[in-house]
Scaffold this motif. Structure first.
Motif, PDB file in Angstrom:
ATOM      1  N   THR A  28      44.353  49.867  -1.886  1.00  0.00           N
ATOM      2  CA  THR A  28      43.491  49.105  -0.977  1.00  0.00           C
ATOM      3  C   THR A  28      42.160  49.800  -0.764  1.00  0.00           C
ATOM      4  OG1 THR A  28      45.433  48.206   0.155  1.00  0.00           O
ATOM      5  CG2 THR A  28      43.344  48.065   1.318  1.00  0.00           C
ATOM      6  N   ARG A  29      42.174  51.133  -0.614  1.00  0.00           N
ATOM      7  CA  ARG A  29      40.919  51.856  -0.401  1.00  0.00           C
ATOM      8  C   ARG A  29      39.985  51.712  -1.607  1.00  0.00           C
ATOM      9  NH1 ARG A  29      39.012  55.849   2.993  1.00  0.00           N
ATOM     10  NH2 ARG A  29      41.055  56.342   3.882  1.00  0.00           N
ATOM     11  N   LEU A  30      40.513  51.831  -2.829  1.00  0.00           N
ATOM     12  CA  LEU A  30      39.658  51.686  -4.008  1.00  0.00           C
ATOM     13  C   LEU A  30      39.023  50.301  -4.063  1.00  0.00           C
ATOM     14  CD1 LEU A  30      41.503  53.429  -6.999  1.00  0.00           C
ATOM     15  CD2 LEU A  30      39.507  54.234  -5.727  1.00  0.00           C
ATOM     16  N   ILE A  31      39.797  49.274  -3.707  1.00  0.00           N
ATOM     17  CA  ILE A  31      39.261  47.905  -3.693  1.00  0.00           C
ATOM     18  C   ILE A  31      38.189  47.768  -2.617  1.00  0.00           C
ATOM     19  CG2 ILE A  31      39.821  45.485  -3.252  1.00  0.00           C
ATOM     20  CD1 ILE A  31      42.581  46.061  -4.526  1.00  0.00           C
ATOM     21  N   GLY A  66      34.871  49.064  -3.434  1.00  0.00           N
ATOM     22  CA  GLY A  66      34.188  48.390  -4.530  1.00  0.00           C
ATOM     23  C   GLY A  66      34.320  49.100  -5.861  1.00  0.00           C
ATOM     24  N   ARG A  67      35.288  50.016  -5.967  1.00  0.00           N
ATOM     25  CA  ARG A  67      35.468  50.766  -7.213  1.00  0.00           C
ATOM     26  C   ARG A  67      36.400  50.053  -8.185  1.00  0.00           C
ATOM     27  NH1 ARG A  67      36.869  56.722  -6.652  1.00  0.00           N
ATOM     28  NH2 ARG A  67      36.063  56.659  -8.795  1.00  0.00           N
ATOM     29  N   LEU A  68      37.057  48.996  -7.720  1.00  0.00           N
ATOM     30  CA  LEU A  68      37.868  48.140  -8.573  1.00  0.00           C
ATOM     31  C   LEU A  68      37.439  46.699  -8.360  1.00  0.00           C
ATOM     32  CD1 LEU A  68      41.474  49.603  -8.119  1.00  0.00           C
ATOM     33  CD2 LEU A  68      40.004  49.811 -10.136  1.00  0.00           C
ATOM     34  N   ARG A  69      37.501  45.920  -9.444  1.00  0.00           N
ATOM     35  CA  ARG A  69      37.167  44.502  -9.367  1.00  0.00           C
ATOM     36  C   ARG A  69      38.376  43.661  -9.756  1.00  0.00           C
ATOM     37  NH1 ARG A  69      31.860  43.856 -12.962  1.00  0.00           N
ATOM     38  NH2 ARG A  69      33.264  44.932 -14.426  1.00  0.00           N
ATOM     39  N   SER A  70      38.366  42.420  -9.303  1.00  0.00           N
ATOM     40  CA  SER A  70      39.464  41.515  -9.638  1.00  0.00           C
ATOM     41  C   SER A  70      39.598  41.404 -11.155  1.00  0.00           C
ATOM     42  CB  SER A  70      39.201  40.140  -9.031  1.00  0.00           C
ATOM     43  OG  SER A  70      40.237  39.240  -9.354  1.00  0.00           O
ATOM     44  N   GLY A  71      40.828  41.535 -11.636  1.00  0.00           N
ATOM     45  CA  GLY A  71      41.100  41.456 -13.068  1.00  0.00           C
ATOM     46  C   GLY A  71      41.181  42.793 -13.759  1.00  0.00           C
ATOM     47  N   ALA A 117      48.472  38.867  -5.301  1.00  0.00           N
ATOM     48  CA  ALA A 117      47.411  38.001  -4.779  1.00  0.00           C
ATOM     49  C   ALA A 117      46.479  38.740  -3.838  1.00  0.00           C
ATOM     50  CB  ALA A 117      48.030  36.796  -4.065  1.00  0.00           C
ATOM     51  N   ALA A 118      46.996  39.752  -3.147  1.00  0.00           N
ATOM     52  CA  ALA A 118      46.169  40.511  -2.203  1.00  0.00           C
ATOM     53  C   ALA A 118      46.914  41.766  -1.789  1.00  0.00           C
ATOM     54  CB  ALA A 118      45.838  39.674  -0.963  1.00  0.00           C
ATOM     55  N   VAL A 119      46.160  42.770  -1.373  1.00  0.00           N
ATOM     56  CA  VAL A 119      46.728  43.977  -0.781  1.00  0.00           C
ATOM     57  C   VAL A 119      45.981  44.275   0.509  1.00  0.00           C
ATOM     58  CG1 VAL A 119      47.507  45.007  -2.945  1.00  0.00           C
ATOM     59  CG2 VAL A 119      45.190  45.490  -2.123  1.00  0.00           C
ATOM     60  N   ALA A 120      46.630  45.017   1.396  1.00  0.00           N
ATOM     61  CA  ALA A 120      45.992  45.394   2.660  1.00  0.00           C
ATOM     62  C   ALA A 120      46.667  46.640   3.199  1.00  0.00           C
ATOM     63  CB  ALA A 120      46.070  44.253   3.679  1.00  0.00           C
ATOM     64  N   GLY A 156      42.883  54.988 -21.916  1.00  0.00           N
ATOM     65  CA  GLY A 156      41.438  55.051 -21.783  1.00  0.00           C
ATOM     66  C   GLY A 156      40.808  53.749 -21.342  1.00  0.00           C
ATOM     67  N   ASP A 157      41.568  52.639 -21.413  1.00  0.00           N
ATOM     68  CA  ASP A 157      41.046  51.335 -20.994  1.00  0.00           C
ATOM     69  C   ASP A 157      41.399  50.989 -19.550  1.00  0.00           C
ATOM     70  OD1 ASP A 157      39.908  50.877 -23.480  1.00  0.00           O
ATOM     71  OD2 ASP A 157      41.726  49.938 -24.280  1.00  0.00           O
ATOM     72  N   LEU A 158      42.168  51.850 -18.891  1.00  0.00           N
ATOM     73  CA  LEU A 158      42.483  51.607 -17.481  1.00  0.00           C
ATOM     74  C   LEU A 158      41.204  51.667 -16.640  1.00  0.00           C
ATOM     75  CD1 LEU A 158      45.644  53.875 -17.095  1.00  0.00           C
ATOM     76  CD2 LEU A 158      45.627  51.368 -17.004  1.00  0.00           C
ATOM     77  N   LYS A 159      41.117  50.763 -15.683  1.00  0.00           N
ATOM     78  CA  LYS A 159      39.993  50.794 -14.738  1.00  0.00           C
ATOM     79  C   LYS A 159      40.363  51.485 -13.435  1.00  0.00           C
ATOM     80  CE  LYS A 159      37.240  48.487 -17.432  1.00  0.00           C
ATOM     81  NZ  LYS A 159      36.113  49.185 -18.110  1.00  0.00           N
ATOM     82  N   GLY A 160      41.668  51.585 -13.172  1.00  0.00           N
ATOM     83  CA  GLY A 160      42.122  52.241 -11.952  1.00  0.00           C
ATOM     84  C   GLY A 160      43.339  53.090 -12.224  1.00  0.00           C
ATOM     85  N   PHE A 161      43.443  54.225 -11.520  1.00  0.00           N
ATOM     86  CA  PHE A 161      44.555  55.153 -11.662  1.00  0.00           C
ATOM     87  C   PHE A 161      45.020  55.504 -10.258  1.00  0.00           C
ATOM     88  CE2 PHE A 161      46.264  59.492 -12.179  1.00  0.00           C
ATOM     89  CZ  PHE A 161      47.163  59.288 -13.211  1.00  0.00           C
ATOM     90  N   VAL A 162      46.140  54.897  -9.846  1.00  0.00           N
ATOM     91  CA  VAL A 162      46.606  55.017  -8.462  1.00  0.00           C
ATOM     92  C   VAL A 162      48.018  55.569  -8.471  1.00  0.00           C
ATOM     93  CG1 VAL A 162      47.019  53.811  -6.290  1.00  0.00           C
ATOM     94  CG2 VAL A 162      45.180  53.041  -7.802  1.00  0.00           C
ATOM     95  N   THR A 163      48.137  56.855  -8.170  1.00  0.00           N
ATOM     96  CA  THR A 163      49.450  57.474  -8.104  1.00  0.00           C
ATOM     97  C   THR A 163      49.803  57.781  -6.652  1.00  0.00           C
ATOM     98  OG1 THR A 163      48.722  59.783  -8.187  1.00  0.00           O
ATOM     99  CG2 THR A 163      48.947  58.631 -10.289  1.00  0.00           C
ATOM    100  N   HIS A 164      51.060  58.156  -6.455  1.00  0.00           N
ATOM    101  CA  HIS A 164      51.466  58.674  -5.154  1.00  0.00           C
ATOM    102  C   HIS A 164      50.542  59.821  -4.763  1.00  0.00           C
ATOM    103  CE1 HIS A 164      53.584  60.460  -1.916  1.00  0.00           C
ATOM    104  NE2 HIS A 164      54.082  61.469  -2.630  1.00  0.00           N
ATOM    105  N   GLN A 165      50.115  59.811  -3.514  1.00  0.00           N
ATOM    106  CA  GLN A 165      49.138  60.788  -3.031  1.00  0.00           C
ATOM    107  C   GLN A 165      49.844  62.013  -2.460  1.00  0.00           C
ATOM    108  OE1 GLN A 165      45.417  59.854  -3.226  1.00  0.00           O
ATOM    109  NE2 GLN A 165      46.659  58.866  -4.801  1.00  0.00           N
ATOM    110  N   ALA A 166      50.289  62.880  -3.373  1.00  0.00           N
ATOM    111  CA  ALA A 166      51.061  64.046  -2.975  1.00  0.00           C
ATOM    112  C   ALA A 166      50.238  65.322  -2.947  1.00  0.00           C
ATOM    113  CB  ALA A 166      52.251  64.240  -3.918  1.00  0.00           C
TER     114      ALA A 166
END
Length: 325
Positions: free
Chosen positions: A292-295, A298-303, A20-23, A243-253
């Protein structure tokens, strides 16, 4: 305060769950490569070239693991339009609590004003948030929980030798949180997880009196040669082509590692989380911080379909596709 247990509440099972939300919570102190590198005899440019980090956040004296987690969780609840009274489960992903007990999740719940809620910790190190999210998804879908808080919070600087150039320049502190609620459609797809205990010594804290040790090159090879298939499997479970992914969020190592994974998976058209540049490696907190930073940018949208993937000590890994809140 006396405790009077009530009859268990069993909620209706649902077809799915969703975030529902991230922060996030980012400590105030910003530490540059120059500040860290000079005492170690390395340049700011060397650190950035090696791992992609320019700066990171260090926790202050009052920033405990549960405290940072509670700050992020309170923000996530507010964003979701919910309050502490709505929460019936808190899961804290962390590997940096100062002592084995009490568990940090209970302290997070108490700080939020919900001291009798179900609460437990998950220690899968840098994969911890994705592990905890997979657990919360199952409990919400089964009807055991109606509103779960999934928190990743770390004070990695408590466990780092400041004279060790391999770790002191990488690890940092912070917290992120997600609110998981029931949904009629799947918003958190099946988690693909596992581990290789035979390689567990590659990233470890040998005992409570030791600092974290890491065989960086060996871990890099493990991630870049073996984990692309984990990401592919997570996409397949969700019915989403990479190729249809809108976001790619991995562990930041490591920035080169992140970009290699995105390239080999074929997700270069997605918004790739590069939070490591400003935040460093925050272990179990890194995935929710980066999401959270990507959201917020504005680089990611709901859905949007987003791949989350954590990996690290254990050697543990976990990945799942989620719908962006």
């Amino acid at each position: 305060m006396s405790f009077h247990p009530s009859a268990p509440v069993v909620h209706e099972a649902r077809a799915g769950s969703r975030i529902a939300a991230v922060a996030d919570f980012r400590p105030e102190r910003i530490v540059s490569n120059t500040e860290l590198g000079n005492p170690l005899g390395v340049s700011a440019e060397w650190i950035e070239r090696r791992v992609g980090i320019r700066e990171r956040r260090f926790a202050g004296p009052g920033d405990s693991v549960p405290g940072m987690g509670a700050h992020a969780a309170a923000k996530a609840l507010s964003t979701a339009g919910l309050g502490p009274a709505d929460v019936d489960l808190v899961i804290l992903a962390t590997c940096s609590m100062p002592s084995p007990m009490p568990n940090g999740a209970a302290s997070v719940a108490a700080l939020l004003g919900i001291p009798t809620v179900a609460a437990f910790d998950v220690n899968a190190a840098c994969a911890g948030f994705c592990y905890a999210l997979g657990i919360a998804d199952g409990l919400v879908r089964s009807g055991t929980s109606r509103c779960a808080l999934v928190v990743g919070a770390e004070r990695m600087t408590d466990w780092v030798d400041p004279t060790d150039v391999d770790t002191a320049t990488i690890f940092a502190d912070g917290a992120g949180a997600a609110v998981v609620v029931p949904a009629e459609r799947t918003g958190i797809h099946p988690v693909v997880w596992g581990g290789d205990g035979e390689k567990a010594s590659l990233v470890a804290i040998p005992d409570r009196h030791s600092s974290v040790t890491m065989s960086g090159q060996a871990v890099y090879r493990w991630v870049t040669t073996e984990l692309t298939e984990v990401a592919r499997a997570a996409c397949a479970h969700a019915g989403v082509a990479p190729g249809d992914l809108k976001g790619f969020v991995t562990h930041q190592a490591n920035l080169r590692m992140i970009e290699h994974l995105a390239r080999t998976l074929g997700a270069t058209g997605a918004a790739i989380a590069r939070d490591i540049v400003e935040t460093g490696n925050t272990s179990a907190a890194s995935v929710p911080l980066a999401l959270t930073r990507l959201i917020d940018l504005g680089r990611l949208r709901s859905g949007d379909p987003v791949l989350l993937m954590g990996f690290g000590a254990g050697l543990s890994y976990a990945a799942q596709v989620v719908t962006c809140p």
